[in-house]
Design a protein around this motif. Structure first.
Motif, PDB file in Angstrom:
ATOM      1  N   UNK A 127     -68.435 -17.682  31.412  1.00  0.00           N
ATOM      2  CA  UNK A 127     -68.621 -17.871  33.023  1.00  0.00           C
ATOM      3  C   UNK A 127     -67.645 -19.332  32.825  1.00  0.00           C
ATOM      4  N   UNK A 128     -66.526 -20.036  32.247  1.00  0.00           N
ATOM      5  CA  UNK A 128     -65.923 -20.530  32.478  1.00  0.00           C
ATOM      6  C   UNK A 128     -64.363 -19.946  33.906  1.00  0.00           C
ATOM      7  N   UNK A 129     -64.676 -20.886  35.205  1.00  0.00           N
ATOM      8  CA  UNK A 129     -64.037 -20.649  36.134  1.00  0.00           C
ATOM      9  C   UNK A 129     -62.307 -21.923  36.447  1.00  0.00           C
ATOM     10  N   UNK A 130     -62.097 -22.094  37.074  1.00  0.00           N
ATOM     11  CA  UNK A 130     -60.143 -22.582  37.500  1.00  0.00           C
ATOM     12  C   UNK A 130     -59.336 -21.822  38.041  1.00  0.00           C
ATOM     13  N   UNK A 131     -59.167 -22.393  39.093  1.00  0.00           N
ATOM     14  CA  UNK A 131     -57.731 -21.949  40.012  1.00  0.00           C
ATOM     15  C   UNK A 131     -56.976 -22.575  39.688  1.00  0.00           C
ATOM     16  N   UNK A 132     -56.755 -23.047  38.619  1.00  0.00           N
ATOM     17  CA  UNK A 132     -55.361 -23.907  38.181  1.00  0.00           C
ATOM     18  C   UNK A 132     -54.683 -23.022  36.881  1.00  0.00           C
ATOM     19  N   UNK A 133     -53.456 -22.684  37.233  1.00  0.00           N
ATOM     20  CA  UNK A 133     -53.204 -22.288  35.425  1.00  0.00           C
ATOM     21  C   UNK A 133     -53.118 -22.992  34.127  1.00  0.00           C
ATOM     22  N   UNK A 134     -53.175 -24.195  34.656  1.00  0.00           N
ATOM     23  CA  UNK A 134     -53.131 -24.782  33.313  1.00  0.00           C
ATOM     24  C   UNK A 134     -54.573 -25.237  32.674  1.00  0.00           C
ATOM     25  N   UNK A 135     -55.735 -24.526  33.802  1.00  0.00           N
ATOM     26  CA  UNK A 135     -56.787 -24.805  33.587  1.00  0.00           C
ATOM     27  C   UNK A 135     -57.124 -23.511  32.656  1.00  0.00           C
ATOM     28  N   UNK A 136     -56.345 -22.697  33.072  1.00  0.00           N
ATOM     29  CA  UNK A 136     -56.622 -21.231  32.400  1.00  0.00           C
ATOM     30  C   UNK A 136     -55.909 -20.432  30.695  1.00  0.00           C
ATOM     31  N   UNK A 137     -55.380 -21.641  30.899  1.00  0.00           N
ATOM     32  CA  UNK A 137     -54.271 -22.033  30.003  1.00  0.00           C
ATOM     33  C   UNK A 137     -54.852 -22.772  28.790  1.00  0.00           C
ATOM     34  N   UNK A 138     -55.776 -24.169  29.101  1.00  0.00           N
ATOM     35  CA  UNK A 138     -56.275 -25.019  28.332  1.00  0.00           C
ATOM     36  C   UNK A 138     -57.444 -24.164  27.634  1.00  0.00           C
ATOM     37  N   UNK A 139     -58.213 -23.295  29.418  1.00  0.00           N
ATOM     38  CA  UNK A 139     -58.796 -22.756  28.556  1.00  0.00           C
ATOM     39  C   UNK A 139     -59.855 -21.679  27.490  1.00  0.00           C
ATOM     40  N   UNK A 140     -58.721 -21.068  27.863  1.00  0.00           N
ATOM     41  CA  UNK A 140     -58.120 -19.749  26.715  1.00  0.00           C
ATOM     42  C   UNK A 140     -57.727 -20.435  25.351  1.00  0.00           C
ATOM     43  N   UNK A 141     -57.538 -21.837  25.196  1.00  0.00           N
ATOM     44  CA  UNK A 141     -57.168 -21.980  23.880  1.00  0.00           C
ATOM     45  C   UNK A 141     -58.268 -22.796  23.335  1.00  0.00           C
ATOM     46  N   UNK A 142     -59.435 -22.850  24.308  1.00  0.00           N
ATOM     47  CA  UNK A 142     -61.115 -23.851  23.640  1.00  0.00           C
ATOM     48  C   UNK A 142     -61.612 -22.971  23.219  1.00  0.00           C
ATOM     49  N   UNK A 143     -61.591 -21.486  24.267  1.00  0.00           N
ATOM     50  CA  UNK A 143     -62.665 -20.731  24.060  1.00  0.00           C
ATOM     51  C   UNK A 143     -62.283 -19.947  23.133  1.00  0.00           C
ATOM     52  N   UNK A 144     -61.218 -19.329  23.250  1.00  0.00           N
ATOM     53  CA  UNK A 144     -61.012 -17.722  22.796  1.00  0.00           C
ATOM     54  C   UNK A 144     -60.057 -18.341  21.100  1.00  0.00           C
ATOM     55  N   UNK A 145     -58.296 -19.475  21.009  1.00  0.00           N
ATOM     56  CA  UNK A 145     -57.684 -20.009  20.502  1.00  0.00           C
ATOM     57  C   UNK A 145     -58.809 -20.176  18.815  1.00  0.00           C
ATOM     58  N   UNK A 146     -59.614 -21.278  19.013  1.00  0.00           N
ATOM     59  CA  UNK A 146     -60.378 -22.066  18.852  1.00  0.00           C
ATOM     60  C   UNK A 146     -61.243 -21.993  18.122  1.00  0.00           C
ATOM     61  N   UNK A 147     -61.511 -21.371  19.282  1.00  0.00           N
ATOM     62  CA  UNK A 147     -63.448 -20.573  18.553  1.00  0.00           C
ATOM     63  C   UNK A 147     -63.605 -19.295  18.644  1.00  0.00           C
ATOM     64  N   UNK A 148     -62.681 -18.285  19.054  1.00  0.00           N
ATOM     65  CA  UNK A 148     -63.010 -16.795  18.761  1.00  0.00           C
ATOM     66  C   UNK A 148     -61.670 -16.055  17.605  1.00  0.00           C
ATOM     67  N   UNK A 149     -60.825 -16.754  17.447  1.00  0.00           N
ATOM     68  CA  UNK A 149     -59.711 -16.489  16.277  1.00  0.00           C
ATOM     69  C   UNK A 149     -58.852 -16.292  17.300  1.00  0.00           C
ATOM     70  N   UNK A 150     -58.016 -15.949  18.813  1.00  0.00           N
ATOM     71  CA  UNK A 150     -57.618 -15.161  19.496  1.00  0.00           C
ATOM     72  C   UNK A 150     -55.845 -16.272  18.548  1.00  0.00           C
ATOM     73  N   UNK A 151     -55.270 -15.555  18.256  1.00  0.00           N
ATOM     74  CA  UNK A 151     -53.393 -15.218  17.812  1.00  0.00           C
ATOM     75  C   UNK A 151     -53.061 -16.222  18.578  1.00  0.00           C
TER      76      UNK A 151
END
Length: 124
Positions: free
Chosen positions: A52-76
């Motif tokens: 449920x994370x929505x953003x229209x900005x590329x930086x927001x997508x990069x930041x969200x992916x880092x926060x929710x998936x790299x740090x929390x879910x183990x995304x490579x």
């Protein structure tokens, strides 16, 4: 949940990847970079909608992916960093007059794009 929107972004991402491959195969290496980046971006946007994370900005997508998936879910992390570097490269090829993208660079970005999408698939 955003099931239809997630589905639609994933379809759109696949089309960007496919069109990027066509550009690459026809020697349009710089142009293929843009399509590979947007395939990655749209896939990431779809993935973030699962949180449920929505953003229209590329930086927001990069930041969200880092926060929710790299740090929390183990995304490579390496794959994530390749995505961020592809964004930087995309900006260069779109906004600079000089065209320096070689076949090798474009092939590397195509492979990184496919790897990124495959990594995202693990989390859908």
């Amino acid at each position: 949940m955003h099931k239809k929107e997630i589905h639609d972004f994933r379809i759109k991402a696949q089309r960007k990847l496919d069109s990027g491959k066509l550009l690459y195969e026809n020697g349009y290496y710089s142009e293929s970079i843009t399509h590979f980046f947007y395939a990655m971006l749209l896939t990431a946007k779809a993935l973030l909608l699962t949180k449920d994370y929505e953003t229209g900005k590329q930086k927001g997508i990069l930041d969200g992916l880092n926060q929710y998936f790299v740090h929390q879910e183990g995304f490579n992390l390496t794959i994530y960093k390749n995505f961020a570097r592809t964004q930087d490269l995309r900006q260069e090829v779109d906004y600079q007059a000089q065209d320096y993208i070689s076949e090798e660079i474009a092939l590397e970005k195509m492979e990184e794009c496919e790897e990124f999408i495959a990594e995202c698939e693990k989390f859908f």
